[in-house]
Design a protein around this motif. Sequence first.
Motif, mmCIF file in Angstrom:
data_model
loop_
_atom_site.group_PDB
_atom_site.id
_atom_site.type_symbol
_atom_site.label_atom_id
_atom_site.label_comp_id
_atom_site.label_asym_id
_atom_site.label_seq_id
_atom_site.Cartn_x
_atom_site.Cartn_y
_atom_site.Cartn_z
ATOM 1 N N ASP A 202 28.353 -14.506 -26.727
ATOM 2 C CA ASP A 202 28.503 -15.466 -25.635
ATOM 3 C C ASP A 202 28.211 -14.816 -24.285
ATOM 4 O O ASP A 202 27.546 -15.406 -23.430
ATOM 5 C CB ASP A 202 29.923 -16.032 -25.661
ATOM 6 N N ALA A 203 28.702 -13.565 -24.095
ATOM 7 C CA ALA A 203 28.441 -12.868 -22.830
ATOM 8 C C ALA A 203 26.952 -12.587 -22.651
ATOM 9 O O ALA A 203 26.404 -12.723 -21.555
ATOM 10 C CB ALA A 203 29.231 -11.564 -22.794
ATOM 11 N N THR B 155 21.113 -16.157 -19.238
ATOM 12 C CA THR B 155 20.974 -17.351 -18.397
ATOM 13 C C THR B 155 21.001 -16.983 -16.913
ATOM 14 O O THR B 155 20.191 -17.470 -16.120
ATOM 15 C CB THR B 155 22.110 -18.335 -18.714
ATOM 16 N N ALA B 156 21.949 -16.086 -16.543
ATOM 17 C CA ALA B 156 22.021 -15.662 -15.140
ATOM 18 C C ALA B 156 20.769 -14.900 -14.727
ATOM 19 O O ALA B 156 20.254 -15.077 -13.613
ATOM 20 C CB ALA B 156 23.265 -14.790 -14.935
ATOM 21 N N ALA C 285 24.496 -14.301 -23.913
ATOM 22 C CA ALA C 285 23.839 -15.567 -23.605
ATOM 23 C C ALA C 285 24.021 -15.927 -22.137
ATOM 24 O O ALA C 285 23.076 -16.335 -21.451
ATOM 25 C CB ALA C 285 24.396 -16.672 -24.507
ATOM 26 N N ASN C 286 25.253 -15.747 -21.646
ATOM 27 C CA ASN C 286 25.502 -16.032 -20.231
ATOM 28 C C ASN C 286 24.700 -15.100 -19.328
ATOM 29 O O ASN C 286 24.181 -15.506 -18.286
ATOM 30 C CB ASN C 286 26.994 -15.897 -19.924
ATOM 31 N N GLY C 287 24.604 -13.806 -19.733
ATOM 32 C CA GLY C 287 23.831 -12.851 -18.939
ATOM 33 C C GLY C 287 22.365 -13.211 -18.891
ATOM 34 O O GLY C 287 21.706 -13.122 -17.848
#
Length: 328
Positions: free
Chosen positions: A97-98, A104-105, A100-102
Amino acid sequence: RGSRSPYAAPPAVPRSETRESAMAASVPSYAQLEAGRELDAEESEPRPRRSRLVLGASALAGFAALAFVALRRPASAPQRADVAAAEGKMGLLAMADAMANGLTASAKVIEDAKQVYPDMQEALKAVEAPSEGLKEAIGKLNGTSKLVNVSQLESLSVHELLHPKAENRHDGNPCPDDEELHMGLCYKKCALLTEGIYTIRTTAWSCCHDEPCSFFNSKFVHSLLPCEGFDVSGSKEGEGCPHFPGSCMENEEFSLGICYKKCALLTNNTFPYRSGADTCCRYNNHFACMDALNVNSSMAFNVGGGLGDKTEATPGKAHGPIPALTEA
């Protein structure tokens, strides 16, 4: 009248006799009670035996089932291992999840950078414009480099190094001829700095017209940086920082009050300006000397002018000013 009609009512029975007959009929006889007891005993006798048999068979079947499961199923891992595995799975999920968030950012940052990239290019061009002009001006300084006659200076004798012809060694001035002594240090003469108008030095940053000196007949040139304005040495000494009385040999130069062999001699006039103890520069400009292409550094540059002549009077190492060179 003597005969009885079929439709005639039965003879009346006394009420007391009828109630007694009914009660007697409803109460079982002794024989009937004994017969019922025997029948109940026969029916109830086998029931406990059947129940015990059923319970025993059920228990045996249960034990057999448990033994079969125990033999066929492998031993389960300890509960702690299950917890650790669960935590590991949760950690992997959190990491995914982290990530994926990274991603995206990062994608958002890249998109934003693409949008502002043209503006950044314009800003960089605006910043580079003055520096490009300064580089062009510095590039024209080649003709002003402090070039020297290498062969002439390298051929000077020890006597010539210790007795400079251009220096008046009997004028009572412990500083070189273009300098004056003030508070134990040699500064460029105020007469030379002010074209003969303010000839009396009163501080490192001020010169006076005539005595008694005051604020009204003095000139002040103060800089936030040391070794600037009136706080400089003589022109022959490079107009650097003030220094102790004395001077360097003819094949040497000042740098921060210390005498080193001339960079022009050490680099054959390719890097004639000294910018550090072991660094020589192409130009007499601090900004230009910040460019690595304009400087040459070597420990071999940190030497004095007497290197290799095997004479103690002419130091081969970097040294302070020699008083005998300015006043005999």
